[in-house]
Enzyme design. Structure first.
Site, PDB file in Angstrom:
ATOM      1  CG  HIS A 211      -0.408   0.046   2.535  1.00 51.61           C
ATOM      2  ND1 HIS A 211      -0.156  -1.086   3.276  1.00 51.61           N
ATOM      3  CD2 HIS A 211      -0.048   1.076   3.318  1.00 51.61           C
ATOM      4  CE1 HIS A 211       0.338  -0.753   4.457  1.00 51.61           C
ATOM      5  NE2 HIS A 211       0.409   0.560   4.506  1.00 51.61           N
ATOM      6  CG  ASP A 241       0.071  -4.365   2.228  1.00 52.94           C
ATOM      7  OD1 ASP A 241       0.595  -3.636   1.368  1.00 52.94           O
ATOM      8  OD2 ASP A 241      -0.389  -3.930   3.305  1.00 52.94           O
ATOM      9  N   GLY A 321       2.263   4.959  10.907  1.00 49.03           N
ATOM     10  CA  GLY A 321       3.670   5.262  10.692  1.00 49.03           C
ATOM     11  C   GLY A 321       4.536   4.028  10.682  1.00 49.03           C
ATOM     12  CB  SER A 323       2.730   0.982   6.644  1.00 48.74           C
ATOM     13  OG  SER A 323       1.401   0.722   6.957  1.00 48.74           O
TER      14      SER A 323
END
Length: 425
Positions: A211, A241, A321, A323
């Site tokens: 993402h 992801d 923050g 990810s």
């Protein structure tokens, strides 16, 4: 924990490492017993990495009788779920050094239940994964699932039958966590550099959350700084992801190490699959270093932006923050990339991770000194060992969004946007 800016030509990861747990194998209770005496076989004490290998071996060997496995960290043993009665099965499990445990639900049963959930209950704010410890599918619903949506979810779970699935509330809301490890910036978004890699063509690069990769094409190691890398491939939402970013300067030094703070680094020698019960550590630029354990595999998460499947579920906390940040096993192996979850590091919650082995296989890259991903299909023991959610399992099913959270602005001024969705990550 303090966070330093990473020089353009030498990128070091923020993360955590721990010494490997050395396991002693106890095969026979006394020196006079024959190794051919099957009744004398005793469970081995192993570390989490060896547990994944044993589970993978037995999954292949036992076939339909295998119903998942998990690691008992207190006893340092592998517990293997089996269905049906059969002395041969028990003997095979014992020969591998594991403990056989008879259960009701087969892997096929749980896969079928996961398909029903996907068909009838793909609702934003829900997630499910297989828990081999309970031999059930654990379904979670965040605070946004109310009214008819909640009723639909409950009725679907009930239709699966007793002892097949359970549903409970999760803290907060499921969302992606933009920003993380050693911070990287792109397109107004802040994420985390996960692990440095080498592509099949020999180019240096790194992997991070998908993402993040769909939120911006170019990434810098400082806010408003010059780009240091370009996204080559990104998956989100859908079957994972993860994203591959290659360094613009082919001479960039990209060591396979992690920065654990105070000038200390840990070598990352390989990628490995997760095992339920395994102790893990996560690093993020917002919350620093946090520890916990793997609680589920092949998880499916329905984010507001879409569904992502094939994730690792843990009880390690994370916040906006974080990810893309790295998840490590106790032996220093690369395990996952932070995707999203609910809760925070004050009240706790659930966090989902993209398996590193799957990401490496998909983008064509390797990590560390072992020439690539252990169990390159991404599932290995974990898939067979816990996960009956199998094909459907993803933890983040229709969540695919990378939405950058409005909270990211507070954490680094980078509200990430993904397809127009303001991410809570």
């Amino acid at each position: 924990m303090s966070h330093k800016r990473v020089p353009k030509r030498k990128v070091v990861l923020a993360g955590a490492g721990a010494a490997a747990v050395v396991g002693a194998a106890i095969l026979l209770p006394n020196a006079n017993a024959s190794q051919d005496d099957k009744t004398d076989l005793q469970p081995k004490k192993v570390n989490a990495a060896a547990a994944a290998d044993i589970a993978s071996q037995l999954a292949s060997q036992l076939g339909e009788a295998f119903a998942g496995a998990y690691y008992d960290k207190d006893k340092q043993q592998v517990i293997v779920n089996v269905v049906g009665d059969g002395n041969d099965v028990d003997v095979d499990v014992k020969k591998a050094g594991a403990v056989a445990r008879n259960v009701k639900n087969s892997t096929a049963d749980l896969k079928s239940a996961a398909k029903t959930l996907k068909t009838k209950a793909t609702i934003p704010g829900t997630a499910w994964s297989v828990d081999p410890k309970t031999n059930e599918i654990r379904v979670l619903a965040d605070r946004t699932v109310t009214g008819e949506k909640w009723d639909t979810l409950q009725s679907t779970v009930k239709s699966l039958g007793a002892d097949t699935a359970t549903v409970k509330r999760s803290k907060g809301e499921f969302k992606t966590f933009a920003a993380g490890g050693d911070a990287i910036f792109g397109g107004g978004a802040r994420c985390s550099l996960g692990f440095n890699v080498t592509t099949d063509s020999g180019a240096p690069g790194f992997i991070t959350a998908g993402h993040c990769g769909v939120a911006a094409k170019e990434w810098s190691d400082s806010q408003n700084g010059a780009p240091i890398g370009t996204v080559k491939e990104a998956t989100f939402p859908g079957d994972g992801d993860f994203a591959l970013v290659t360094y613009d300067d082919a001479k960039t030094e990209a060591p396979s190490t992690v920065n654990t703070g105070d000038g200390e680094t840990v070598n990352i020698a390989k990628a490995a699959d997760a095992t339920v019960g395994q102790q893990v550590s996560r690093m993020g630029s917002t919350t620093g270093l946090n520890d916990g354990s793997v609680t589920g595999l092949d998880a499916t998460v329905n984010y507001p932006e879409g569904t992502v499947s094939g994730l690792i579920q843990t009880d390690v906390c994370a916040e906006p923050g974080d990810s893309g940040g790295p998840l490590f096993s106790q032996d220093g192996s690369a395990i996952g990339l932070t995707s999203g979850g609910s809760g925070d590091c004050t009240s706790g919650g659930e966090t989902f991770f993209q398996p590193v082995t799957t990401a490496l296989s998909a983008v064509g890259a390797k990590i560390g000194d072992d020439g690539g991903a252990a169990g390159g299909d991404g599932g290995g023991a974990a898939d067979n060992g816990g996960g009956a959610a199998g094909d459907d399992g993803g933890a983040a099913d229709d969540q695919g969004g990378a939405a950058g959270d409005a909270g990211a602005a507070d954490q680094g001024g980078a509200a990430e946007e993904q397809g127009g969705a303001a991410d809570n990550g």
